[in-house]
Design an enzyme around this catalytic site. Structure first.
Site, PDB file in Angstrom:
ATOM      1  N   HIS A 122     -12.603  52.430 -38.579  1.00  0.00           N
ATOM      2  CA  HIS A 122     -13.328  51.372 -39.277  1.00  0.00           C
ATOM      3  C   HIS A 122     -14.816  51.641 -39.019  1.00  0.00           C
ATOM      4  O   HIS A 122     -15.180  52.193 -37.975  1.00  0.00           O
ATOM      5  CB  HIS A 122     -12.905  50.029 -38.660  1.00  0.00           C
ATOM      6  CG  HIS A 122     -13.506  48.811 -39.272  1.00  0.00           C
ATOM      7  ND1 HIS A 122     -14.788  48.401 -38.995  1.00  0.00           N
ATOM      8  CD2 HIS A 122     -13.004  47.904 -40.139  1.00  0.00           C
ATOM      9  CE1 HIS A 122     -15.048  47.294 -39.667  1.00  0.00           C
ATOM     10  NE2 HIS A 122     -13.976  46.966 -40.369  1.00  0.00           N
ATOM     11  N   ASP A 199     -10.641  50.438 -29.921  1.00  0.00           N
ATOM     12  CA  ASP A 199     -10.925  49.387 -30.894  1.00  0.00           C
ATOM     13  C   ASP A 199      -9.602  48.657 -31.139  1.00  0.00           C
ATOM     14  O   ASP A 199      -8.720  49.150 -31.847  1.00  0.00           O
ATOM     15  CB  ASP A 199     -11.466  50.029 -32.177  1.00  0.00           C
ATOM     16  CG  ASP A 199     -11.600  49.037 -33.317  1.00  0.00           C
ATOM     17  OD1 ASP A 199     -11.195  47.864 -33.158  1.00  0.00           O
ATOM     18  OD2 ASP A 199     -12.110  49.437 -34.383  1.00  0.00           O
ATOM     19  N   GLN A 202      -7.122  45.558 -34.603  1.00  0.00           N
ATOM     20  CA  GLN A 202      -5.825  45.414 -35.281  1.00  0.00           C
ATOM     21  C   GLN A 202      -4.654  45.514 -34.310  1.00  0.00           C
ATOM     22  O   GLN A 202      -3.519  45.222 -34.693  1.00  0.00           O
ATOM     23  CB  GLN A 202      -5.661  46.490 -36.366  1.00  0.00           C
ATOM     24  CG  GLN A 202      -6.712  46.435 -37.459  1.00  0.00           C
ATOM     25  CD  GLN A 202      -6.571  45.199 -38.346  1.00  0.00           C
ATOM     26  OE1 GLN A 202      -5.519  44.556 -38.382  1.00  0.00           O
ATOM     27  NE2 GLN A 202      -7.623  44.859 -39.055  1.00  0.00           N
ATOM     28  N   LYS A 225      -8.537  37.624 -35.754  1.00  0.00           N
ATOM     29  CA  LYS A 225      -7.355  38.402 -36.149  1.00  0.00           C
ATOM     30  C   LYS A 225      -6.169  38.071 -35.253  1.00  0.00           C
ATOM     31  O   LYS A 225      -5.114  38.661 -35.340  1.00  0.00           O
ATOM     32  CB  LYS A 225      -7.665  39.893 -36.096  1.00  0.00           C
ATOM     33  CG  LYS A 225      -8.729  40.320 -37.125  1.00  0.00           C
ATOM     34  CD  LYS A 225      -8.861  41.812 -37.152  1.00  0.00           C
ATOM     35  CE  LYS A 225     -10.143  42.287 -37.804  1.00  0.00           C
ATOM     36  NZ  LYS A 225     -10.177  42.137 -39.251  1.00  0.00           N
ATOM     37  N   CYS A 363     -13.481  48.976 -45.267  1.00  0.00           N
ATOM     38  CA  CYS A 363     -14.538  49.290 -44.296  1.00  0.00           C
ATOM     39  C   CYS A 363     -14.245  50.608 -43.592  1.00  0.00           C
ATOM     40  O   CYS A 363     -14.464  50.747 -42.372  1.00  0.00           O
ATOM     41  CB  CYS A 363     -14.722  48.175 -43.267  1.00  0.00           C
ATOM     42  SG  CYS A 363     -15.317  46.657 -43.978  1.00  0.00           S
TER      43      CYS A 363
HETATM   44  N1  C6P Z   1     -11.238  44.738 -40.197  1.00  0.00           N
HETATM   45  C1  C6P Z   1     -10.094  44.381 -42.315  1.00  0.00           C
HETATM   46  O1  C6P Z   1      -9.871  43.744 -43.352  1.00  0.00           O
HETATM   47  P1  C6P Z   1     -14.896  42.141 -36.926  1.00  0.00           P
HETATM   48  O2  C6P Z   1     -15.398  42.146 -38.346  1.00  0.00           O
HETATM   49  O3  C6P Z   1     -15.982  42.404 -35.932  1.00  0.00           O
HETATM   50  O4  C6P Z   1     -14.027  40.985 -36.601  1.00  0.00           O
HETATM   51  O5  C6P Z   1     -13.869  43.406 -36.841  1.00  0.00           O
HETATM   52  C2  C6P Z   1     -14.311  44.687 -37.214  1.00  0.00           C
HETATM   53  C3  C6P Z   1     -13.166  45.648 -37.202  1.00  0.00           C
HETATM   54  C4  C6P Z   1     -13.191  46.692 -36.291  1.00  0.00           C
HETATM   55  N2  C6P Z   1     -12.172  47.546 -36.196  1.00  0.00           N
HETATM   56  C5  C6P Z   1     -11.076  47.437 -36.961  1.00  0.00           C
HETATM   57  C6  C6P Z   1      -9.942  48.399 -36.774  1.00  0.00           C
HETATM   58  C7  C6P Z   1     -10.994  46.406 -37.901  1.00  0.00           C
HETATM   59  O6  C6P Z   1      -9.891  46.283 -38.643  1.00  0.00           O
HETATM   60  C8  C6P Z   1     -12.064  45.506 -38.043  1.00  0.00           C
HETATM   61  C9  C6P Z   1     -12.045  44.444 -39.107  1.00  0.00           C
HETATM   62  C10 C6P Z   1     -11.049  43.797 -41.297  1.00  0.00           C
HETATM   63  O7  C6P Z   1      -9.550  45.442 -42.098  1.00  0.00           O
HETATM   64  C11 C6P Z   1     -12.332  43.372 -41.941  1.00  0.00           C
HETATM   65  S1  C6P Z   1     -13.287  44.740 -42.486  1.00  0.00           S
END
Ligand code: C6P
Length: 405
Positions: A122, A199, A202, A225, A363
């Site tokens: 991401h 990270d 997910q 999440k 993203c």
């Molecule tokens: N992915 C998706 O629809 P934030 O925005 O800080 O809560 O998370 C960022 C982020 C970082 N790493 C991974 C693997 C992610 O999946 C995400 C967020 C969402 O897939 C929104 S782009």
């Protein structure tokens, strides 16, 4: 035992609604999960009973607010099996958590040093390292994946050298659903003495994360999440690493002693938490982990796998549907292309039928380029989804296919 999905659904008020006269089918859980009543109640209770700033006031409301806020830290520490409560740093989310680490890393890197990430990243776990490497004159190396979306672990290991200072990878890919062998990857990175950041944006919502047994230095995740509020997340780090990590923001709460000319930093967790925190968010996340922890992790996983298997079977049977991401180890994420249709058009038609999915580059633009596609349509399942909803997704997709043919 299996999950009582109907009883679970009843705890999520938002799910009980119609979109244009059609029952809502919420399949955008990798973007954000819905919130159970227990979390909504915790937020409401905070604002109606004890809203006050934490660690500051000499009054009852501030004491109570501080108590609930710090109790939430204990709940999160227990949930991920942190070695100590001060290893849990509140952030605004995964993105900020990784930025804290990357910002500090930029100050520790030297020209010639290397950072390793993967093709699965991401943007939050990629652009951060790009910037850190640029600032320091270091090199970012990217470990490849196979066409299935599975990480090429041998190629990953081959990239690791004595110059590798940081290794970062996702626990689970948001775009493809691939689950990485994070313990094995961490062990390899540790052999060359690198720091490891996972990270976990997910990975966290599938249960069973034990940061100590992973062996990494940092694990980052977002509350939203994990059935918690937006605007709150966690950077977990090993105490001895966090204690020596450069501070991120400076200001109130994170200091020890200040003169007009200089300042010294306080102890963990405060040294990495400048300013008034997201108090309600932390309390909401505490309620979320307590709620989620009451579910059986094996049941959670079995249910998601059942939904994924049913969706994959129907996808394979639907002419023209191409699944993007077929790694053997996956969570409940189904990314796909429907013939030559643009994913945004597919998403629009599904929305008219009450089915909420994500469309676009996820993203993860470099990953989309790797597959030669502009983006995907992505259905992502959670504990409250049902097999009937998988059927509704596919009847909506069949309609979309007819309309877009
Ligand atoms: N992915 C998706 O629809 P934030 O925005 O800080 O809560 O998370 C960022 C982020 C970082 N790493 C991974 C693997 C992610 O999946 C995400 C967020 C969402 O897939 C929104 S782009």
């Amino acid at each position: 035992m299996s999950l009582d999905v109907q009883a679970l659904r009843a705890q999520f008020p938002i799910l009980d609604q119609q979109i244009d006269g059609k029952p809502l089918v919420y399949l955008d859980n990798a973007a954000t999960t819905q919130k159970p009543q227990a979390v909504i109640d915790a937020l409401m209770a905070f604002y109606t009973q004890c809203n006050a700033n934490v660690h500051r006031g000499a009054h009852h409301l501030s004491d109570e607010s501080t108590r609930r806020y710090e109790k939430a830290r204990d709940s999160v520490a227990a949930f991920i099996n942190a070695g100590a409560r001060e290893e849990v740093i509140w952030t605004s989310g995964t993105t900020e958590a990784i930025n804290i680490v990357a910002n500090g890393l930029a100050q520790k890197l030297n020209p010639g040093d290397e950072v390793v990430a993967t093709e699965l990243e991401h943007h939050a776990n990629l652009v951060t390292w790009q910037q850190a490497c640029k600032k320091a004159g270091a090199t970012l190396k990217i470990a490849p994946i196979f066409d299935s979306g599975e990480l090429d672990v041998q190629a990953f290991e081959a990239l690791l050298t004595d110059n590798t200072k940081m290794v970062a990878f996702p626990h689970v890919s948001n775009a493809l659903g691939t689950v990485n062998p994070i313990v094995e990857l961490t062990r390899m990175a540790k052999k060359v003495g690198a720091w490891v950041l996972v990270d976990g944006a997910q990975g966290i919502a599938h249960g069973g994360v034990d940061v100590q047994s992973i062996g990494c230095d940092f694990y980052a995740f977002s509350g939203h999440k994990l059935f918690g509020p937006t605007g709150i997340g966690v950077l977990w780090g090993k105490k001895e690493v966090l204690e020596n990590w450069p501070v991120w923001q400076v200001g109130g709460e994170m200091i020890s002693d200040v003169t007009y000319q200089s300042a010294t930093w306080g102890a963990l967790p405060n040294r990495l938490e400048a300013g008034t925190p997201n108090i309600a968010g932390a309390i909401g996340l505490g309620a979320a982990v307590t709620w989620f922890d009451s579910l059986n992790t094996d049941d959670v996983r079995a249910h998601e796998q059942q939904l994924l298997a049913a969706a994959t079977e129907q996808a394979q049977a639907l002419d023209g549907m191409r699944i993007i991401g077929t790694a053997p180890e996956k969570v409940g994420v189904l990314s796909f292309m429907l013939g030559d249709a643009h994913p945004a058009d597919v998403g629009f038609i599904l929305d008219r039928q009450g089915v909420a999915i994500r469309t676009g580059d996820n993203c993860a633009q470099p990953l989309m380029k790797r597959f030669g596609i502009p983006g995907t349509a992505r259905a992502s399942f959670s504990i409250y989804n049902t097999l009937e909803e998988v059927d509704m997704l596919f009847s909506a997709l069949k309609k979309a296919k007819m309309m877009l043919a």
